[in-house]
Design a protein around this motif. Structure first.
Motif, PDB file in Angstrom:
ATOM      1  N   UNK A  46      -3.537  -0.260   8.154  1.00 20.20           N
ATOM      2  CA  UNK A  46      -4.174  -0.846   6.875  1.00 20.20           C
ATOM      3  C   UNK A  46      -3.499  -0.390   5.622  1.00 20.20           C
ATOM      4  N   UNK A  47      -3.393  -1.324   4.749  1.00 19.03           N
ATOM      5  CA  UNK A  47      -2.811  -1.058   3.420  1.00 19.03           C
ATOM      6  C   UNK A  47      -3.509  -1.047   2.352  1.00 19.03           C
ATOM      7  N   UNK A  48      -3.503  -0.406   1.329  1.00 19.84           N
ATOM      8  CA  UNK A  48      -4.062  -0.589   0.017  1.00 19.84           C
ATOM      9  C   UNK A  48      -3.283  -1.416  -1.009  1.00 19.84           C
TER      10      UNK A  48
ATOM     11  N   UNK B 214      -8.375  -4.284  -0.260  1.00 21.09           N
ATOM     12  CA  UNK B 214      -7.995  -4.835  -1.359  1.00 21.09           C
ATOM     13  C   UNK B 214      -8.658  -4.620  -2.675  1.00 21.09           C
ATOM     14  N   UNK B 215      -8.332  -4.377  -3.626  1.00 19.63           N
ATOM     15  CA  UNK B 215      -9.157  -4.486  -4.900  1.00 19.63           C
ATOM     16  C   UNK B 215      -8.293  -5.615  -5.942  1.00 19.63           C
ATOM     17  N   UNK B 216      -9.114  -6.479  -6.246  1.00 24.75           N
ATOM     18  CA  UNK B 216      -8.441  -7.739  -7.004  1.00 24.75           C
ATOM     19  C   UNK B 216      -9.262  -7.505  -8.596  1.00 24.75           C
ATOM     20  N   UNK B 217      -8.236  -7.111  -9.427  1.00 23.07           N
ATOM     21  CA  UNK B 217      -8.953  -6.817 -10.804  1.00 23.07           C
ATOM     22  C   UNK B 217      -9.110  -7.834 -11.458  1.00 23.07           C
TER      23      UNK B 217
ATOM     24  N   UNK C 170      -3.780   1.965 -15.356  1.00 27.76           N
ATOM     25  CA  UNK C 170      -5.036   3.129 -15.180  1.00 27.76           C
ATOM     26  C   UNK C 170      -5.662   2.847 -13.909  1.00 27.76           C
ATOM     27  N   UNK C 171      -6.241   1.640 -13.863  1.00 27.21           N
ATOM     28  CA  UNK C 171      -7.049   1.027 -12.690  1.00 27.21           C
ATOM     29  C   UNK C 171      -6.246   1.166 -11.155  1.00 27.21           C
ATOM     30  N   UNK C 172      -4.892   0.848 -11.226  1.00 30.20           N
ATOM     31  CA  UNK C 172      -4.104   1.005 -10.042  1.00 30.20           C
ATOM     32  C   UNK C 172      -3.969   2.532  -9.738  1.00 30.20           C
ATOM     33  N   UNK C 173      -3.845   3.188 -10.834  1.00 26.97           N
ATOM     34  CA  UNK C 173      -3.546   4.782 -10.550  1.00 26.97           C
ATOM     35  C   UNK C 173      -4.864   5.193  -9.912  1.00 26.97           C
ATOM     36  N   UNK C 174      -5.886   4.792 -10.072  1.00 27.02           N
ATOM     37  CA  UNK C 174      -7.206   5.456  -9.654  1.00 27.02           C
ATOM     38  C   UNK C 174      -7.084   4.969  -8.187  1.00 27.02           C
ATOM     39  N   UNK C 175      -6.571   3.756  -7.983  1.00 24.73           N
ATOM     40  CA  UNK C 175      -6.678   3.350  -6.537  1.00 24.73           C
ATOM     41  C   UNK C 175      -5.647   3.944  -5.655  1.00 24.73           C
TER      42      UNK C 175
END
Lengths: 75, 613, 350
Positions: B11-13, B41-44, B55-60
């Motif tokens: 699984x990948x983030x 998956x994080x869909x912003x 910043x949001x990506x950095x947190x993920x």
């Protein structure tokens, strides 16, 4: 040397020509191809509708067995 | 949230960031596909600033950051800035940056600094494949490189015992009859085998064999062997032209097909080539393969079937059909890259067995043999073609070369049930001789379809009926052609492409192993087929297959009724031919198609069959 | 190995022309060249505008790092091809040595990480020329020196260009303050009086947060900020800090390039105005020397949906205006010839 010599075989031109009937459409189409410098031209498809013809014209640059010049000359 | 599955995939983030609200459909589709395969998956949301996305990506702490944005000159600087921000923020220590959207392509992605770029033609699966560690194909899709075996898995057992028994009886009679006879066509085939085996090793024997061969030729072919005068409208292929072909083949295996055409990877769609010129053929083969054709069929000039003997050396022909010689075939062979099937047709004339020999020597995958069509609608004498056809099938079996048995006599007006009876007899003979025939019914608006009314309402029922009846009779591969859609296409390329594509989709949907399609120039007789016309129908075929998917095409109940009528007709014909006890006589007498049907026993090669000594 | 970068303030500001003139200069001096780029450059026609582009010619003997298909199709006939193990969007990046002078398309590593991996292959005695792309500058942190390209494609307003150049020049000119590597951002002042702040200063609110941390962290003498810095956010921090009695505070950033990635460059004018007033010392831990700025009057202009034509601002007045308003040396190579560029390159070699 014209870019046309890089055309593999034929060049189709599709358009709508305003005219009174199919025969006039074909004649105008072939004149158009002659104006564009296609000596070996033909009407592939021509259909009258409303103000003119939907026409597909073809100018063969090379027929099979011709002396192709795709690579020989800078265009 | 991941819907984890134990599917063996790491699984990948993945962070998905739409850079404007209009362009997040693709990302939502990718999200669904990624989640289905167990990725995180994080869909912003679409209204974040570049800095906020970073910043949001950095947190993920993701493995991939995929952004989507329609590209323009002005927007490109914003994307470049985004790349810089990700880099400076340390995100690229781990994450790959991917850009997608209108106008995006790998070179632009590269210039902008992304690790990969996907354009609007890229399916979501490609993005998923990239996440799972597969290197992206650059702007194109993949090309399947395994060669299909069209006859694999077929038992050739008759499912219809009554028809099977009749076919076998007639086929045995045909084989037995032919075994006592020979012809100049048979003799030339064996001479050719010997000549080619001696060509380089025995320089003394070869000219003698060639003289023997020349003595068995006729017409302009004979003249060429005796005087060297070229056949009308032909000239030798020049060294420069051979160079064109070789240079084209140098990179042939690098061809990748556009993603929009990838669906053809899983289907065996054949196209015919035969412009007359091997150079032009090479280009047409190359571009057809590039747009997803899985097989190509060599189309030779019609005079090749009427003259005794085949030329040697490489020739260019000013009219339709590319001259069948070993040298021409070997030139063309260079472009038959891995995964592509190559058929050299041998079906209809006085050189049938020798063509099978050439097909084998040049490395073809398939050939084409039919006694009935060649005799009744292509001008060859039935007796001659029966002898030559049986020999050709023996050779094909020896060379392990499958062949189709075509029913183009339907175009002349022969009803499908008669054409099918003939095809089934020949196929049964082929199987008895150890070969692997493929049934080739015509998918067309044939005269019978129009006259009887089978095609009055639609073009589905009659064709589906053919598939149904053939597959109910024998467990053999069916390859409609050649090409499908005869007499349905017009000179309008849109109409023509649609007709071709729908016939191809119908064939494959109703269980065909392969299908041969026309170009969009099919109904244009004013000049040679052009390259764009070949692309047209391949594009259309891919679009039709994409449209129908697994959805299927639904015939009306009429299809079953037509199928039953065809079966009854086949049975009746077979009974008549079996009762006659002489297959060749049945050909002459019209049991498999008569004058009223538009079938005329051919005269080429009449009186050339002799009893074996 | 010394690395010279070519960065632009925008696409079409003249990086390739400057690179080309630089390659010629070093080739004439028989320097061992190692050439790569962070984007895609040297193609016939621009991928976005469709307009013709300057080409990149490399001399015989130059080592080029680019995507393999591009090396293979180059008329420089590359030999000794070696895989760098780095992949970019158009293929795997290989090194090749040109066996003949010839044209090449450069498509190299896109990130600082991949760039470092590729530059590890550069011989010690080589001059590395690093071609930029668009306004991307982040990977240029690996460069020892930098030539900046700007011009009408960035803005037709010469005064704005001059102000931007001055802002960039001032940022690039920040003094290097050597000290221990910054630790993780703990929010506590370490024994040596340093407060480490990680995560940069580029989001609204981060300036205020820095001010609060400063207040709650004793009396640090140095604040080390790692990451991207936006001038607006830095101004916000300055506004929030209780700077009375902190006249000895030094703020240290990673690298000047970290200050050029976010926000409006012109806001640095305000920052540099506020710093002396606040009594702060500001520096960087590492830097890249800005050798000079090339000015390009060319700009593609949209002439209808998606169609572009080449247009130019008046070259003499454009350059004259900018040169008169800036302290860093500026030149238009096409207008003035390569003389000034050569003097910068001599300085780079020294």
């Amino acid at each position: 040397m014209s870019v046309r010599h890089r055309i593999l075989d034929g060049c189709d031109l599709e358009t709508f020509i305003v005219c009174k009937d199919v025969e006039e459409g074909k004649t105008l189409g072939l004149r158009l191809m002659a104006e564009l410098g296609f000596e070996d031209a033909d009407v592939v498809f021509c259909e009258m509708g409303g103000p003119g013809v939907r026409i597909r014209l073809r100018g063969y640059v090379y027929r099979p067995s011709a002396d192709y010049q795709w690579y020989d000359l800078e265009v | 949230m991941a819907q984890g599955r134990s599917n063996g995939i790491t699984p990948r983030k993945v962070v998905l960031a739409p850079l404007d609200p209009v362009h997040d459909v693709g990302l939502k589709l990718i999200r669904r596909k990624l989640l289905e395969r167990g990725h995180h998956v994080a869909l912003l949301p679409p209204d974040l600033s570049m800095e906020e996305i970073v910043a949001r990506a950095k947190a993920e702490d993701p493995d991939f950051i995929m952004i989507s944005r329609a590209l323009s000159y002005g927007i490109s600087e914003l994307l470049a800035k985004f790349v810089d921000l990700c880099d400076a923020a340390g995100l690229r220590e781990r994450a790959k940056l991917v850009a997608g959207g209108l106008s995006m392509k790998p070179v632009i992605a590269q210039e902008l600094g992304f690790d990969a770029g996907f354009g609007p033609d890229t399916p979501a699966e490609a993005a998923v494949a990239y996440v799972e560690g597969h290197e992206p194909g650059l702007s194109t899709g993949g090309r399947r490189r395994e060669k299909a075996d069209l006859t694999a898995g077929f038992t050739y057992k008759f499912r219809d015992a009554e028809i099977g028994s009749l076919c076998t009886t007639i086929a045995r009679q045909l084989i037995d009859w032919a075994s006592k006879r020979t012809s100049s066509g048979v003799e030339r085939a064996h001479l050719r085998i010997e000549m080619e085996s001696q060509r380089d090793s025995n320089t003394a024997l070869y000219p003698r064999l060639r003289d023997e061969y020349a003595a068995l030729t006729s017409g302009e072919i004979r003249e060429w062997y005796l005087t060297g005068k070229p056949v009308s409208h032909t000239r030798p292929v020049t060294e420069k032209e051979a160079g064109y072909i070789r240079s084209l083949w140098e990179n042939a295996d690098k061809i990748e097909i556009p993603r929009s055409q990838e669906i053809l990877n899983e289907r065996n769609v054949f196209v015919q080539y035969g412009t007359g010129c091997p150079v032009m053929d090479a280009y047409h083969i190359s571009l057809s393969v590039a747009w997803g054709a899985r097989g190509v069929v060599h189309f030779d000039p019609s005079w090749g079937a009427r003259n005794e003997g085949l030329l040697e050396q490489a020739w260019s022909h000013e009219h339709d059909g590319t001259v069948l010689t070993l040298d021409n075939l070997r030139l063309i062979r260079g472009g038959i890259i891995p995964g592509i099937l190559w058929q050299v047709r041998a079906h209809r004339g006085l050189n049938t067995p020798e063509t099978v020999v050439l097909a084998h020597l040049s490395g073809a995958d398939l050939t084409k043999i039919n006694i009935v069509y060649g005799s009744l609608a292509a001008g060859a004498d039935p007796e001659r073609l029966a002898v030559d056809g049986v020999e050709a099938m023996k050779l094909a079996a020896k060379y392990n070369l499958p062949y189709d048995v075509v029913t183009n006599e339907e175009l002349a007006g022969v009803p499908a049930f008669k054409a099918f009876a003939g095809m089934l007899i020949v196929a049964a003979a082929g199987v008895l001789l150890g070969g692997r025939p493929l049934l080739q019914p015509l998918f067309a608006n044939s005269p019978e379809g129009m006259i009887v009314g089978y095609t009055e309402d639609n073009f589905i029922d009659f064709n589906v009926a053919k598939m149904k009846v053939l597959s109910s009779i024998i467990d053999a591969p069916i390859w409609p052609g050649a090409p499908v859609g005869f007499l349905t296409q017009t000179q309008d390329r849109c109409q023509s492409s649609v007709m071709t594509a729908l016939h191809a989709a119908l064939a494959l949907d109703s269980g065909a192993t392969a299908v041969t399609i026309a170009s969009s120039d099919e109904a244009y007789a004013g000049g040679p087929i052009t390259a764009p016309a070949r692309v047209d129908s391949l594009k259309a075929a891919a679009a039709a297959l994409r449209f129908f998917g697994q959805g299927g095409i639904r015939p009306t109940p009429e299809a079953d009724r037509i199928a039953e009528k065809i079966r009854e007709g086949i049975l009746e014909v077979l009974k008549k031919v079996a009762a006659r006890g002489d297959f060749v006589a049945s050909l002459y007498e019209g049991d498999l198609g008569d004058r009223e049907d538009g079938a005329y026993p051919g005269r080429s090669g009449k009186g050339t069959v002799t009893l074996k000594r | 190995m010394r690395v010279l970068g070519f960065a632009g303030t925008a696409k079409n500001t003249g990086k390739t022309t400057t690179l080309e003139a630089t390659i010629k200069f070093f080739a004439d001096k028989h320097k061992n060249l190692f050439i790569t780029g962070i984007g895609y450059d040297g193609e016939d026609f621009d991928n976005l505008t469709g307009l013709p582009k300057p080409r990149v010619f490399v001399p015989e003997g130059a080592v080029v790092a680019s995507a393999l298909p591009l090396l293979e199709s180059s008329d420089a006939k590359f030999t000794d091809l070696r895989d760098t193990g780095v992949r970019c969007a158009v293929g795997r990046i290989f090194l090749g040595t040109a066996t003949a002078p010839g044209r090449v398309v450069l498509a190299g590593p896109a990130s600082a990480k991949d760039l470092s991996a590729v530059l590890a292959f550069a011989p010690d005695d080589s001059v590395v020329l690093l071609d930029g792309a668009f306004s991307r500058i982040s990977p240029m942190v690996v460069a020892d020196s930098l030539i900046l390209a700007t011009g009408a494609a960035r803005s037709r307003d010469s005064h704005r260009i001059a102000r931007e150049i001055n802002a960039i020049h001032k940022v690039m000119d920040l003094p290097v303050i050597y000290g221990p590597s910054p630790g993780p951002g703990t929010g506590q002042t370490s024994g040596d009086g340093t407060l480490n702040v990680s995560g940069g200063l580029f989001l609204p609110g981060q300036g205020q947060e820095l001010a609060w941390r400063l207040d709650g962290a004793g009396k640090p003498s140095t604040v080390c900020v790692t990451g991207i810095v936006n001038p607006q956010v830095f101004l916000e921090a300055l506004g929030e800090m209780d700077l009375d009695g902190r006249r000895d505070l030094t703020v240290v950033f990673d690298h000047p390039i970290m200050l050029l990635l976010s926000g409006d460059l012109l806001r640095w004018e305000e920052v540099f105005g506020a710093i002396p007033e606040a009594g702060l010392a500001v520096g960087v831990r590492a830097s890249t020397e800005l050798l000079g700025v090339t000015i390009n009057p060319y700009t593609p202009t949209e002439s209808g949906a998606g169609k572009y034509i080449a247009s130019y601002v008046p070259p003499e007045s454009f350059l004259g205006d900018i040169d008169g308003l800036t302290q860093i040396p500026c030149t238009d190579i096409m207008l003035e010839g390569p003389g000034k560029l050569h003097s910068w390159l001599e300085k780079f070699l020294d």
